[in-house]
Design a protein around this motif. Sequence first.
Motif, PDB file in Angstrom:
ATOM      1  N   VAL A 132       0.837  -1.194   0.000  1.00 31.41           N
ATOM      2  CA  VAL A 132       0.000   0.000   0.000  1.00 31.41           C
ATOM      3  C   VAL A 132       0.877   1.251   0.000  1.00 31.41           C
ATOM      4  CG1 VAL A 132      -1.715   1.325   1.281  1.00 31.41           C
ATOM      5  CG2 VAL A 132      -1.876  -1.171   1.189  1.00 31.41           C
ATOM      6  N   GLN A 133       0.519   2.178  -0.873  1.00 32.23           N
ATOM      7  CA  GLN A 133       1.203   3.467  -0.901  1.00 32.23           C
ATOM      8  C   GLN A 133       0.178   4.579  -0.771  1.00 32.23           C
ATOM      9  OE1 GLN A 133       3.639   3.309  -4.525  1.00 32.23           O
ATOM     10  NE2 GLN A 133       5.417   3.097  -3.194  1.00 32.23           N
ATOM     11  N   VAL A 134       0.550   5.588   0.002  1.00 33.97           N
ATOM     12  CA  VAL A 134      -0.323   6.726   0.250  1.00 33.97           C
ATOM     13  C   VAL A 134       0.455   7.983  -0.138  1.00 33.97           C
ATOM     14  CG1 VAL A 134      -1.657   7.955   1.993  1.00 33.97           C
ATOM     15  CG2 VAL A 134      -1.382   5.469   2.154  1.00 33.97           C
ATOM     16  N   VAL A 135      -0.041   8.720  -1.113  1.00 35.81           N
ATOM     17  CA  VAL A 135       0.701   9.870  -1.622  1.00 35.81           C
ATOM     18  C   VAL A 135      -0.189  11.103  -1.622  1.00 35.81           C
ATOM     19  CG1 VAL A 135       1.999  10.820  -3.546  1.00 35.81           C
ATOM     20  CG2 VAL A 135       2.113   8.363  -3.064  1.00 35.81           C
ATOM     21  N   GLU A 136       0.227  12.102  -0.841  1.00 35.11           N
ATOM     22  CA  GLU A 136      -0.535  13.347  -0.758  1.00 35.11           C
ATOM     23  C   GLU A 136      -0.019  14.370  -1.760  1.00 35.11           C
ATOM     24  OE1 GLU A 136       0.284  12.006   3.599  1.00 35.11           O
ATOM     25  OE2 GLU A 136       1.412  12.228   1.719  1.00 35.11           O
ATOM     26  N   SER A 137      -0.893  15.290  -2.117  1.00 38.39           N
ATOM     27  CA  SER A 137      -0.508  16.427  -2.949  1.00 38.39           C
ATOM     28  C   SER A 137      -1.481  17.567  -2.682  1.00 38.39           C
ATOM     29  CB  SER A 137      -0.503  16.053  -4.432  1.00 38.39           C
ATOM     30  OG  SER A 137      -1.803  15.667  -4.847  1.00 38.39           O
ATOM     31  N   GLY A 138      -1.113  18.748  -3.145  1.00 40.68           N
ATOM     32  CA  GLY A 138      -2.028  19.875  -3.052  1.00 40.68           C
ATOM     33  C   GLY A 138      -1.715  20.891  -1.976  1.00 40.68           C
ATOM     34  N   GLY A 139      -0.691  20.628  -1.179  1.00 35.64           N
ATOM     35  CA  GLY A 139      -0.336  21.602  -0.159  1.00 35.64           C
ATOM     36  C   GLY A 139       0.260  22.853  -0.777  1.00 35.64           C
ATOM     37  N   GLY A 140       0.486  23.862   0.053  1.00 38.16           N
ATOM     38  CA  GLY A 140       1.071  25.095  -0.431  1.00 38.16           C
ATOM     39  C   GLY A 140       0.905  26.204   0.569  1.00 38.16           C
ATOM     40  N   SER A 141       1.158  27.420   0.101  1.00 39.61           N
ATOM     41  CA  SER A 141       1.039  28.600   0.948  1.00 39.61           C
ATOM     42  C   SER A 141      -0.153  29.422   0.502  1.00 39.61           C
ATOM     43  CB  SER A 141       2.310  29.436   0.862  1.00 39.61           C
ATOM     44  OG  SER A 141       3.416  28.721   1.354  1.00 39.61           O
ATOM     45  N   VAL A 142      -0.898  29.921   1.465  1.00 41.81           N
ATOM     46  CA  VAL A 142      -2.092  30.690   1.160  1.00 41.81           C
ATOM     47  C   VAL A 142      -2.298  31.713   2.262  1.00 41.81           C
ATOM     48  CG1 VAL A 142      -3.635  29.080   2.359  1.00 41.81           C
ATOM     49  CG2 VAL A 142      -4.513  30.465   0.465  1.00 41.81           C
ATOM     50  N   GLN A 143      -2.978  32.790   1.935  1.00 41.23           N
ATOM     51  CA  GLN A 143      -3.290  33.786   2.946  1.00 41.23           C
ATOM     52  C   GLN A 143      -4.523  33.364   3.737  1.00 41.23           C
ATOM     53  OE1 GLN A 143      -3.532  37.610   0.906  1.00 41.23           O
ATOM     54  NE2 GLN A 143      -1.452  38.057   1.586  1.00 41.23           N
ATOM     55  N   ALA A 144      -4.624  33.888   4.927  1.00 41.21           N
ATOM     56  CA  ALA A 144      -5.787  33.600   5.772  1.00 41.21           C
ATOM     57  C   ALA A 144      -7.070  33.928   5.023  1.00 41.21           C
ATOM     58  CB  ALA A 144      -5.709  34.398   7.062  1.00 41.21           C
ATOM     59  N   GLY A 145      -8.037  33.031   5.149  1.00 45.07           N
ATOM     60  CA  GLY A 145      -9.300  33.179   4.438  1.00 45.07           C
ATOM     61  C   GLY A 145      -9.338  32.452   3.113  1.00 45.07           C
ATOM     62  N   GLY A 146      -8.179  31.997   2.657  1.00 46.05           N
ATOM     63  CA  GLY A 146      -8.101  31.305   1.384  1.00 46.05           C
ATOM     64  C   GLY A 146      -8.470  29.841   1.483  1.00 46.05           C
ATOM     65  N   SER A 147      -8.323  29.136   0.361  1.00 50.01           N
ATOM     66  CA  SER A 147      -8.712  27.729   0.274  1.00 50.01           C
ATOM     67  C   SER A 147      -7.612  26.898  -0.370  1.00 50.01           C
ATOM     68  CB  SER A 147      -9.990  27.581  -0.567  1.00 50.01           C
ATOM     69  OG  SER A 147     -11.080  28.259   0.019  1.00 50.01           O
ATOM     70  N   LEU A 148      -7.581  25.637  -0.007  1.00 49.47           N
ATOM     71  CA  LEU A 148      -6.713  24.646  -0.642  1.00 49.47           C
ATOM     72  C   LEU A 148      -7.469  23.329  -0.680  1.00 49.47           C
ATOM     73  CD1 LEU A 148      -3.222  25.193   1.063  1.00 49.47           C
ATOM     74  CD2 LEU A 148      -3.757  25.587  -1.344  1.00 49.47           C
ATOM     75  N   ARG A 149      -7.139  22.504  -1.669  1.00 50.62           N
ATOM     76  CA  ARG A 149      -7.683  21.156  -1.704  1.00 50.62           C
ATOM     77  C   ARG A 149      -6.531  20.165  -1.736  1.00 50.62           C
ATOM     78  NH1 ARG A 149     -11.596  17.732  -5.810  1.00 50.62           N
ATOM     79  NH2 ARG A 149      -9.736  17.690  -7.133  1.00 50.62           N
ATOM     80  N   LEU A 150      -6.497  19.323  -0.745  1.00 50.38           N
ATOM     81  CA  LEU A 150      -5.503  18.268  -0.678  1.00 50.38           C
ATOM     82  C   LEU A 150      -6.056  17.001  -1.325  1.00 50.38           C
ATOM     83  CD1 LEU A 150      -4.236  18.665   3.001  1.00 50.38           C
ATOM     84  CD2 LEU A 150      -3.516  19.899   0.940  1.00 50.38           C
ATOM     85  N   SER A 151      -5.178  16.288  -2.003  1.00 54.40           N
ATOM     86  CA  SER A 151      -5.550  15.008  -2.612  1.00 54.40           C
ATOM     87  C   SER A 151      -4.657  13.914  -2.063  1.00 54.40           C
ATOM     88  CB  SER A 151      -5.392  15.072  -4.136  1.00 54.40           C
ATOM     89  OG  SER A 151      -6.232  16.043  -4.701  1.00 54.40           O
ATOM     90  N   CYS A 152      -5.202  12.720  -2.025  1.00 53.22           N
ATOM     91  CA  CYS A 152      -4.458  11.569  -1.501  1.00 53.22           C
ATOM     92  C   CYS A 152      -4.716  10.382  -2.413  1.00 53.22           C
ATOM     93  CB  CYS A 152      -4.894  11.269  -0.084  1.00 53.22           C
ATOM     94  SG  CYS A 152      -4.198   9.751   0.595  1.00 53.22           S
ATOM     95  N   ALA A 153      -3.695   9.952  -3.113  1.00 52.50           N
ATOM     96  CA  ALA A 153      -3.814   8.810  -4.014  1.00 52.50           C
ATOM     97  C   ALA A 153      -3.384   7.541  -3.293  1.00 52.50           C
ATOM     98  CB  ALA A 153      -2.956   9.032  -5.250  1.00 52.50           C
ATOM     99  N   LEU A 154      -4.241   6.538  -3.327  1.00 54.88           N
ATOM    100  CA  LEU A 154      -3.978   5.259  -2.676  1.00 54.88           C
ATOM    101  C   LEU A 154      -3.684   4.214  -3.740  1.00 54.88           C
ATOM    102  CD1 LEU A 154      -7.032   5.408  -0.268  1.00 54.88           C
ATOM    103  CD2 LEU A 154      -4.666   5.969   0.312  1.00 54.88           C
ATOM    104  N   SER A 155      -2.556   3.552  -3.633  1.00 54.85           N
ATOM    105  CA  SER A 155      -2.234   2.489  -4.573  1.00 54.85           C
ATOM    106  C   SER A 155      -1.852   1.231  -3.812  1.00 54.85           C
ATOM    107  CB  SER A 155      -1.092   2.913  -5.504  1.00 54.85           C
ATOM    108  OG  SER A 155       0.073   3.190  -4.754  1.00 54.85           O
ATOM    109  N   GLY A 156      -1.898   0.098  -4.521  1.00 63.17           N
ATOM    110  CA  GLY A 156      -1.621  -1.165  -3.863  1.00 63.17           C
ATOM    111  C   GLY A 156      -2.729  -1.547  -2.908  1.00 63.17           C
ATOM    112  N   TYR A 157      -3.867  -0.922  -3.081  1.00 62.21           N
ATOM    113  CA  TYR A 157      -4.990  -1.106  -2.154  1.00 62.21           C
ATOM    114  C   TYR A 157      -6.244  -1.347  -2.971  1.00 62.21           C
ATOM    115  CZ  TYR A 157      -8.949   0.780   0.540  1.00 62.21           C
ATOM    116  OH  TYR A 157     -10.171   0.988   1.135  1.00 62.21           O
TER     117      TYR A 157
END
Length: 128
Positions: free
Chosen positions: A2-27
């Motif tokens: 099983v592998q778990v790989v995140e993406s989508g992080g970053g820097s943002v100002q207060a009040g902003g938005s981000l979407r994190l993704s997590c891809a699961l493989s071997g599962y």
Amino acid sequence: QVQVVESGGGSVQAGGSLRLSCALSGYTYSGNCMGWFRQAPGKKREGVATIYPAGGGGTYYTDSVKGRFTISRDNAKNTVYLQMNSLKPEDTAMYYCALDAAIWNSRCLDGSWWPTYWGQGTQVTVSS
């Protein structure tokens, strides 16, 4: 393996938005408990949100993110998401995606779940 790989992080100002993704493989998707944790410098790792497809699709959120974060999953893509809105500086942390090895886990939605598999993390930084 099983592998778990995140993406989508970053820097943002207060009040902003981000979407994190997590891809699961071997599962092979079976509805196991999955979720997101975070760890800020000098603090313990804490559960942010979980989702339990095998348990009826229920979700759990820690109090500090309720109404701002939404966890979801795409079964066909074996991917879990964390939509983060109205971000605050105190949301700054390394965010980890996680998955349970067992299909049934009664702790998934009560805030006490501890996963089997972890990703490497993705950094989220919120500036004021």
